[in-house]
Design an enzyme around this catalytic site. Structure first.
Site, PDB file in Angstrom:
ATOM      1  N   HIS A  35       0.847  -1.229   0.013  1.00  0.00           N
ATOM      2  CA  HIS A  35      -0.113   0.045  -0.015  1.00  0.00           C
ATOM      3  C   HIS A  35       0.839   1.190  -0.118  1.00  0.00           C
ATOM      4  O   HIS A  35       0.235   2.389   0.390  1.00  0.00           O
ATOM      5  CB  HIS A  35      -0.887  -0.006   1.071  1.00  0.00           C
ATOM      6  CG  HIS A  35      -1.832  -1.311   1.536  1.00  0.00           C
ATOM      7  ND1 HIS A  35      -3.060  -1.535   1.079  1.00  0.00           N
ATOM      8  CD2 HIS A  35      -1.303  -2.369   2.063  1.00  0.00           C
ATOM      9  CE1 HIS A  35      -3.339  -2.867   1.346  1.00  0.00           C
ATOM     10  NE2 HIS A  35      -2.466  -3.125   1.915  1.00  0.00           N
ATOM     11  N   SER A  55      15.004  21.439 -16.371  1.00  0.00           N
ATOM     12  CA  SER A  55      13.700  22.274 -16.523  1.00  0.00           C
ATOM     13  C   SER A  55      14.082  23.399 -17.419  1.00  0.00           C
ATOM     14  O   SER A  55      15.324  23.917 -17.334  1.00  0.00           O
ATOM     15  CB  SER A  55      13.248  22.470 -15.522  1.00  0.00           C
ATOM     16  OG  SER A  55      12.221  23.866 -15.830  1.00  0.00           O
ATOM     17  N   LYS A  57      16.122  21.676 -10.964  1.00  0.00           N
ATOM     18  CA  LYS A  57      15.470  20.510 -11.546  1.00  0.00           C
ATOM     19  C   LYS A  57      16.396  19.229 -12.050  1.00  0.00           C
ATOM     20  O   LYS A  57      17.268  19.713 -13.051  1.00  0.00           O
ATOM     21  CB  LYS A  57      14.426  20.684 -12.391  1.00  0.00           C
ATOM     22  CG  LYS A  57      13.063  21.364 -11.796  1.00  0.00           C
ATOM     23  CD  LYS A  57      12.531  20.429 -10.613  1.00  0.00           C
ATOM     24  CE  LYS A  57      11.506  19.419 -11.131  1.00  0.00           C
ATOM     25  NZ  LYS A  57      10.433  19.842 -11.731  1.00  0.00           N
ATOM     26  N   GLU A  87       9.700   8.307 -16.882  1.00  0.00           N
ATOM     27  CA  GLU A  87       8.496   8.868 -17.327  1.00  0.00           C
ATOM     28  C   GLU A  87       7.980   8.296 -18.554  1.00  0.00           C
ATOM     29  O   GLU A  87       6.816   8.068 -19.079  1.00  0.00           O
ATOM     30  CB  GLU A  87       8.299  10.500 -17.175  1.00  0.00           C
ATOM     31  CG  GLU A  87       8.208  10.706 -15.556  1.00  0.00           C
ATOM     32  CD  GLU A  87       8.822  12.323 -15.485  1.00  0.00           C
ATOM     33  OE1 GLU A  87       7.717  13.070 -15.306  1.00  0.00           O
ATOM     34  OE2 GLU A  87       9.918  12.699 -15.541  1.00  0.00           O
TER      35      GLU A  87
END
Ligand code: ARG
Length: 460
Positions: A155, A276, A282, A289
């Site tokens: 979980h 970024s 970043k 992804e």
């Protein structure tokens, strides 16, 4: 003039020509198409269906066409609709009448079916090779982290201590099944539809075993209608690739979590991260992804093929030309994802201290505490309740189980002794989970050995 010019009074409308044409995407099967034709022509010659001279001329001509296409001397054009007609046209331009005899006892319907199977056969082998390499990357990391304690989750809540090796090896095991599925699908695919004709076989005395063998198939397909109508093999492949992508996507999701500041279990290499355009701080896990994102696209490929096939009466229908783009897209996507994923794994930096620190919070040794009492004679259910009470107390006080004093522990049960502190040490909790398949070093060593053997056995 089209090949079917005899029956028609008018040229194909140019809109229809473009609409109907598949050369833009089936052109990539030029080699398989020529291999199929070489086997077919040789068989026609052996069976006396065409003369030995014609068979020889076709053989030579096809090899030249292959060289012409590969060197860019020959152009594939949509005037010739698909790869089959392009090759035949190029051949006939080269060798004249003999070229026109190639299509004796054959149809594009069995031709395209054989081409696609041949094409997918080597794509399956290539994908399998990439999966084995990814498993190699998993092994490289796993070998170094058999003693790296991390929290195992259920979980997404900290659950029990495991090692980073154990976590990685779970993906190694999934990928073994993916290899198995690909091999299985490849085995079932390896029957030859050539000689099914348009749908009903042929009156010529062809030898389907000869062409099947020449092309490396195990046998000819047993029913000509099935031979030209079946796309199960492509669906099976897309389904296997979807499952593979689902695994990579779950792995990606974890990588994304792990390199976030909230976890910081790993750091991706600069070469495998992106920045970024606005936020200077970043470092983004774009590779993971994108793999996660491309999974949806492979599922879509599977769905479009399943849907294209579901209403088709036997035998061939032009709808089936829609099989190629999803199949090629899925294959291309998977072939792009696997090596970049392996590179990302190989170069990532693991941060064991952060994993250990996370493992230290969240009471992941609570089961071990209950097991300790159980081993001292308390029924497990009672031990569970007692430990639950201790956890609640610790949570309220911002402490861990091992920070409780023996006096405090004995207040809830006299079974607690000095040895409880050893039992609660995360390193011990992990090391003692030596049941078959568990995270203890002897078990991760076994998994590593078995994965090494698997890779060796399955490499071509
Ligand atoms: N380009 C076609 C395909 O991919 C080849 C088979 C065409 N057969 C036909 N009867 N029109 O399916």
């Amino acid at each position: 003039m089209k090949l079917w010019g005899g029956r028609f009074q008018k040229e194909t409308d140019s809109l229809v020509n473009d609409f109907n044409s598949s050369i833009q995407f089936d052109g990539r099967m030029y080699k398989e198409d020529i291999m199929g034709s070489l086997a077919h022509a040789a068989m026609l010659g052996h069976r006396g269906i065409i003369s030995p001279e014609d068979a020889a001329a076709i053989d030579k001509g096809l090899r030249e066409v292959l060289a012409d296409i590969e060197s860019g001397r020959a152009e594939l054009t949509s005037d010739n609709e698909d790869i089959h007609m392009n090759v035949e046209t190029l051949l006939t331009a080269k060798i004249g009448d003999a070229g026109k005899r190639l299509h004796t006892a054959r149809s594009r319907n069995d031709q395209v079916a054989v081409d696609l199977r041949l094409y997918l056969r080597h794509e399956i082998a290539a994908i399998k090779g990439e999966i084995l390499d990814l498993q190699g990357a998993i092994l490289e990391q796993a070998r170094q982290h058999q003693n790296t304690v991390m929290p195992g989750y259920t979980h997404l809540q900290r659950a029990q201590p495991i090692s980073f090796a154990q976590h990685l090896l779970a993906y190694g095991a999934m990928l073994c099944r993916d290899v198995g599925r690909l091999e299985d699908c490849g085995r079932r695919m390896n029957e030859c539809p050539l000689g099914s004709g348009a749908l009903a076989g042929t009156t010529y005395p062809i030898d389907r075993w000869e062409t099947a063998r020449a092309l490396g198939f195990d046998r000819p397909m047993g029913n000509s209608l099935d031979g030209v109508s079946d796309r199960d093999y492509a669906i099976e492949l897309l389904s296997a690739l979807s499952t593979l992508m689902m695994h990579l996507s779950r792995f990606s999701e974890e990588i994304i979590l792990w390199c976030s500041w909230e976890f910081k279990f790993i750091e991706l290499d600069d070469g495998y991260s992106t920045g970024s355009s606005i936020m200077p701080q970043k470092k983004n896990p774009d590779v993971a992804e994108l793999v996660r994102g491309k999974t949806g696209r492979v599922y879509g490929d599977l769905m479009s093929l399943l849907t294209a096939m579901k209403g088709l009466p036997l035998a061939y229908n032009k709808d089936m030309q829609e099989d190629k783009e999803p199949v090629f897209d899925a294959v291309d996507t998977v072939k792009m994802c696997l090596p970049v994923f392996a590179g990302m794994l190989r170069t990532m930096k693991v941060l064991p201290e952060n994993m250990r620190a996370a493992a230290g919070r969240g009471f992941i040794n609570a089961t071990d505490c209950a097991d300790y009492l159980t081993k001292k004679g308390m029924p497990f259910r009672d031990a569970y309740t007692v430990t639950g009470r201790l956890v609640a107390q610790c949570a309220a006080q911002g402490r861990t189980l091992e920070e409780l004093t023996l006096v405090e522990l004995r207040e809830v049960s006299p079974l607690f002794g000095e040895d409880v502190y050893e039992a609660l040490k995360l390193e011990n909790c992990m090391a003692l989970r030596s049941s078959y398949g568990g995270p203890a070093v002897e078990e991760t060593s076994r998994q590593i050995r078995e994965l090494e053997e698997f890779i060796k056995e399955h490499q071509a």
